[in-house]
Write a protein that holds these residues in place. Structure first.
Motif, PDB file in Angstrom:
ATOM      1  N   ARG A 281      34.337 -20.969  -8.812  1.00  0.00           N
ATOM      2  CA  ARG A 281      33.980 -19.553  -8.872  1.00  0.00           C
ATOM      3  C   ARG A 281      33.037 -19.349 -10.061  1.00  0.00           C
ATOM      4  N   ILE A 282      31.830 -18.873  -9.768  1.00  0.00           N
ATOM      5  CA  ILE A 282      30.816 -18.644 -10.811  1.00  0.00           C
ATOM      6  C   ILE A 282      30.633 -17.141 -10.975  1.00  0.00           C
ATOM      7  N   GLN A 283      30.778 -16.669 -12.216  1.00  0.00           N
ATOM      8  CA  GLN A 283      30.696 -15.243 -12.495  1.00  0.00           C
ATOM      9  C   GLN A 283      29.694 -14.986 -13.614  1.00  0.00           C
ATOM     10  N   GLY A 284      29.115 -13.795 -13.615  1.00  0.00           N
ATOM     11  CA  GLY A 284      28.190 -13.405 -14.674  1.00  0.00           C
ATOM     12  C   GLY A 284      27.012 -12.638 -14.117  1.00  0.00           C
ATOM     13  N   ASP A 285      26.015 -12.420 -14.984  1.00  0.00           N
ATOM     14  CA  ASP A 285      24.800 -11.761 -14.511  1.00  0.00           C
ATOM     15  C   ASP A 285      23.885 -12.806 -13.877  1.00  0.00           C
ATOM     16  N   LEU A 286      22.736 -12.365 -13.419  1.00  0.00           N
ATOM     17  CA  LEU A 286      21.846 -13.256 -12.673  1.00  0.00           C
ATOM     18  C   LEU A 286      21.462 -14.482 -13.489  1.00  0.00           C
ATOM     19  N   LEU A 305      32.872 -26.271  -2.843  1.00  0.00           N
ATOM     20  CA  LEU A 305      32.502 -24.948  -2.363  1.00  0.00           C
ATOM     21  C   LEU A 305      32.403 -23.966  -3.520  1.00  0.00           C
ATOM     22  N   ILE A 306      31.390 -23.106  -3.452  1.00  0.00           N
ATOM     23  CA  ILE A 306      31.094 -22.194  -4.561  1.00  0.00           C
ATOM     24  C   ILE A 306      31.187 -20.752  -4.090  1.00  0.00           C
ATOM     25  N   GLU A 307      31.826 -19.939  -4.912  1.00  0.00           N
ATOM     26  CA  GLU A 307      31.891 -18.493  -4.708  1.00  0.00           C
ATOM     27  C   GLU A 307      31.219 -17.834  -5.915  1.00  0.00           C
ATOM     28  N   ILE A 308      30.281 -16.946  -5.652  1.00  0.00           N
ATOM     29  CA  ILE A 308      29.512 -16.300  -6.732  1.00  0.00           C
ATOM     30  C   ILE A 308      29.891 -14.829  -6.838  1.00  0.00           C
ATOM     31  N   HIS A 309      30.130 -14.382  -8.071  1.00  0.00           N
ATOM     32  CA  HIS A 309      30.364 -12.965  -8.358  1.00  0.00           C
ATOM     33  C   HIS A 309      29.333 -12.524  -9.405  1.00  0.00           C
ATOM     34  N   MET A 310      28.301 -11.811  -8.948  1.00  0.00           N
ATOM     35  CA  MET A 310      27.285 -11.328  -9.881  1.00  0.00           C
ATOM     36  C   MET A 310      27.620  -9.913 -10.319  1.00  0.00           C
ATOM     37  N   THR A 311      27.577  -9.689 -11.626  1.00  0.00           N
ATOM     38  CA  THR A 311      27.808  -8.361 -12.191  1.00  0.00           C
ATOM     39  C   THR A 311      26.627  -7.999 -13.088  1.00  0.00           C
ATOM     40  N   GLU A 312      25.997  -6.880 -12.781  1.00  0.00           N
ATOM     41  CA  GLU A 312      24.884  -6.368 -13.588  1.00  0.00           C
ATOM     42  C   GLU A 312      25.213  -4.962 -14.066  1.00  0.00           C
ATOM     43  N   LYS A 313      24.616  -4.578 -15.170  1.00  0.00           N
ATOM     44  CA  LYS A 313      24.891  -3.259 -15.728  1.00  0.00           C
ATOM     45  C   LYS A 313      24.282  -2.160 -14.870  1.00  0.00           C
ATOM     46  N   GLU A 314      22.994  -2.317 -14.541  1.00  0.00           N
ATOM     47  CA  GLU A 314      22.283  -1.303 -13.763  1.00  0.00           C
ATOM     48  C   GLU A 314      21.894  -1.867 -12.401  1.00  0.00           C
ATOM     49  N   TYR A 315      21.891  -1.000 -11.408  1.00  0.00           N
ATOM     50  CA  TYR A 315      21.472  -1.426 -10.080  1.00  0.00           C
ATOM     51  C   TYR A 315      20.002  -1.819 -10.086  1.00  0.00           C
ATOM     52  N   SER A 316      19.707  -2.934  -9.442  1.00  0.00           N
ATOM     53  CA  SER A 316      18.329  -3.380  -9.317  1.00  0.00           C
ATOM     54  C   SER A 316      18.182  -4.112  -7.996  1.00  0.00           C
ATOM     55  N   SER A 317      17.373  -3.554  -7.113  1.00  0.00           N
ATOM     56  CA  SER A 317      17.151  -4.216  -5.830  1.00  0.00           C
ATOM     57  C   SER A 317      16.459  -5.562  -6.019  1.00  0.00           C
ATOM     58  N   ARG A 340      29.436 -14.684  -1.700  1.00  0.00           N
ATOM     59  CA  ARG A 340      28.922 -14.037  -2.903  1.00  0.00           C
ATOM     60  C   ARG A 340      29.249 -12.555  -2.882  1.00  0.00           C
ATOM     61  N   THR A 341      29.489 -11.986  -4.050  1.00  0.00           N
ATOM     62  CA  THR A 341      29.679 -10.544  -4.202  1.00  0.00           C
ATOM     63  C   THR A 341      28.773 -10.062  -5.328  1.00  0.00           C
ATOM     64  N   ILE A 342      28.400  -8.785  -5.245  1.00  0.00           N
ATOM     65  CA  ILE A 342      27.526  -8.174  -6.259  1.00  0.00           C
ATOM     66  C   ILE A 342      28.161  -6.856  -6.694  1.00  0.00           C
ATOM     67  N   ALA A 343      28.248  -6.638  -7.992  1.00  0.00           N
ATOM     68  CA  ALA A 343      28.810  -5.396  -8.524  1.00  0.00           C
ATOM     69  C   ALA A 343      27.918  -4.883  -9.640  1.00  0.00           C
ATOM     70  N   PHE A 344      27.838  -3.564  -9.742  1.00  0.00           N
ATOM     71  CA  PHE A 344      27.056  -2.917 -10.792  1.00  0.00           C
ATOM     72  C   PHE A 344      27.991  -2.021 -11.593  1.00  0.00           C
ATOM     73  N   GLN A 345      27.925  -2.167 -12.903  1.00  0.00           N
ATOM     74  CA  GLN A 345      28.846  -1.435 -13.769  1.00  0.00           C
ATOM     75  C   GLN A 345      28.630   0.070 -13.692  1.00  0.00           C
ATOM     76  N   ASN A 346      27.366   0.490 -13.612  1.00  0.00           N
ATOM     77  CA  ASN A 346      27.061   1.911 -13.484  1.00  0.00           C
ATOM     78  C   ASN A 346      26.998   2.277 -12.013  1.00  0.00           C
ATOM     79  N   LYS A 347      27.798   3.235 -11.614  1.00  0.00           N
ATOM     80  CA  LYS A 347      27.910   3.622 -10.220  1.00  0.00           C
ATOM     81  C   LYS A 347      26.577   4.118  -9.660  1.00  0.00           C
TER      82      LYS A 347
END
Length: 404
Positions: A281-286, A305-317, A340-347
């Protein structure tokens, strides 16, 4: 007598659509070799043989191929059904499997003697096994009008308790001086679970305290919990755990089987199962994810097998697209990204929150709403134009369809 305790094979399991059939094959091959090397007399499989109650033809074929591999060794196999298993499906070939020295108890039988096995045989028993499968609600109670939820839980727990106490009493009546081992598939109080286990017995709220198994058993071989662990009880009570990781929450578990040598007592010895693949499981920003993908260890026997969880502060396409490109371009031998999952701290602000309450969205032009939605998103002017043009094309197609 030497007994090997395992459980939760989950044949047919797919992890994010990735088939784990190779894990099963390698484990069974290793298990056959281990049984021969250690001269094991009995193999216990405490439930969840399959991952689905109606397994695919491929999963069923793998199950039978696995059992055939044990023909080359002189070892009794006892299989009980779990909450994932269909009792009828497991029981269907039981007469045929008996000829191969394999005893199957798919569901709670009507006659107690069908789940009591004398080892090595009825004529000269050295050990009695109460092979108790997963106990369904219908096995334990009949609904009564006016029962509260709390009443149902108490009845359920009492039903489990009575099943184990009755099995022990039956064994003692038949063979008073012979030690008894119990198999079970349930959730006991204090057990640590993982993501891949289903809640059973009324959402696990009917968890069973191990002391209620009684004091007549020498060892209790449990299944259902995938993390290997001992349960606090005067009698040695163990979950062998799943023999290979079935979810990313199990990625750090030390998978094992348990060996009981009755000449030395009923405290088991833990035997580690070889690691054939890693779940990562790999987590962090890009940027962090990119660096971690570049610093993977040497590969294992099977594809890790790899599962990715990307978390960024601001949404960016653009970052979303960059992650997709990173995944699509990833091509390291021995590794595969399967989720993979993507989450943004600011809604992200929704369309209903863009305007004050006096404005009705249905009265606004779609392009105006779209421009309002993307105005605070981080992107280049060129990207903004491309997205806007794409939206206009879709909008025109929708309006044309409505006119037609």
């Amino acid at each position: 007598m030497k007994i090997l305790h395992t459980a939760d094979w989950h044949i047919g399991k797919k992890l994010h659509q990735f088939d784990l059939k190779e894990d099963v094959d390698l484990f069974v091959d290793w298990l056959v070799d281990l049984i021969q090397a250690k001269e094991i007399d009995v193999l216990l499989i405490s439930g969840d043989v399959f991952d689905l109650a109606n397994p695919s033809s491929g999963a069923r074929a793998q199950y039978y191929r696995s059992l055939i591999k044990f023909r080359q060794i002189d070892c009794k196999i006892i299989i009980t059904g779990g909450n994932h298993d269909s009792p009828n499906m497991l029981n269907a070939p039981k007469e045929l499997l008996n000829l191969l020295n394999i005893h199957v108890v798919g569901g709670m039988p009507e006659n107690m003697n069908e789940q009591i096995i004398a080892l090595p045989n009825n004529e000269n028993p050295e050990l009695m096994v109460a092979a108790i499968p997963f106990l369904r609600d219908a096995d334990l109670r009949k609904a009564n009008e006016g029962e509260t939820y709390e009443d149902r839980i108490k009845i359920h727990q009492k039903g489990i308790e009575n099943t184990y106490l009755s099995a022990a009493e039956y064994c003692l009546e038949k063979h008073p001086n012979i030690p008894i081992l119990a198999m079970g598939h349930l959730y006991t109080a204090g057990a640590t679970t993982s993501e891949s286990e289903r809640d059973i017995q009324m959402g696990n709220q009917a968890m069973f305290h191990a002391a209620r198994f009684g004091d007549k058993y020498e060892y209790i071989a449990l299944g259902h919990i995938h993390k290997p662990q001992r349960i606090n009880n005067n009698t040695p009570t163990f979950y062998s755990g799943a023999p290979y990781p079935l979810s990313f929450s199990e990625r750090n578990d030390e998978k094992r089987v348990l060996l009981i040598d009755t000449e030395e007592g009923f405290e088991p010895t833990s035997i580690p199962v070889p690691v054939n693949r890693k779940l990562i499981r790999i987590q962090g920003d890009l940027n962090e994810i990119s660096l971690k993908l570049q610093s993977l260890d040497a590969p294992y026997k099977l594809t890790s097998l790899i599962e990715i969880h990307m978390t960024e502060k601001e949404y960016s396409s653009e970052k979303v697209q960059a992650l997709e490109d990173l995944i699509n371009e990833f091509d390291q031998s021995g590794y595969e990204i399967i989720h993979r999952t993507i989450a943004f701290q600011n809604k992200i602000v929704g369309t209903s929150e863009l305007y004050d309450s006096s404005q009705n969205l249905s009265e606004l032009a779609p392009l105006d709403v779209f421009n309002k939605m993307i105005e605070n998103h981080e992107m280049t002017e060129e990207t903004r134009k491309e997205i806007t043009n794409a939206f206009q094309i879709i909008l025109e197609e929708v309006e044309q369809e409505q006119q037609d």
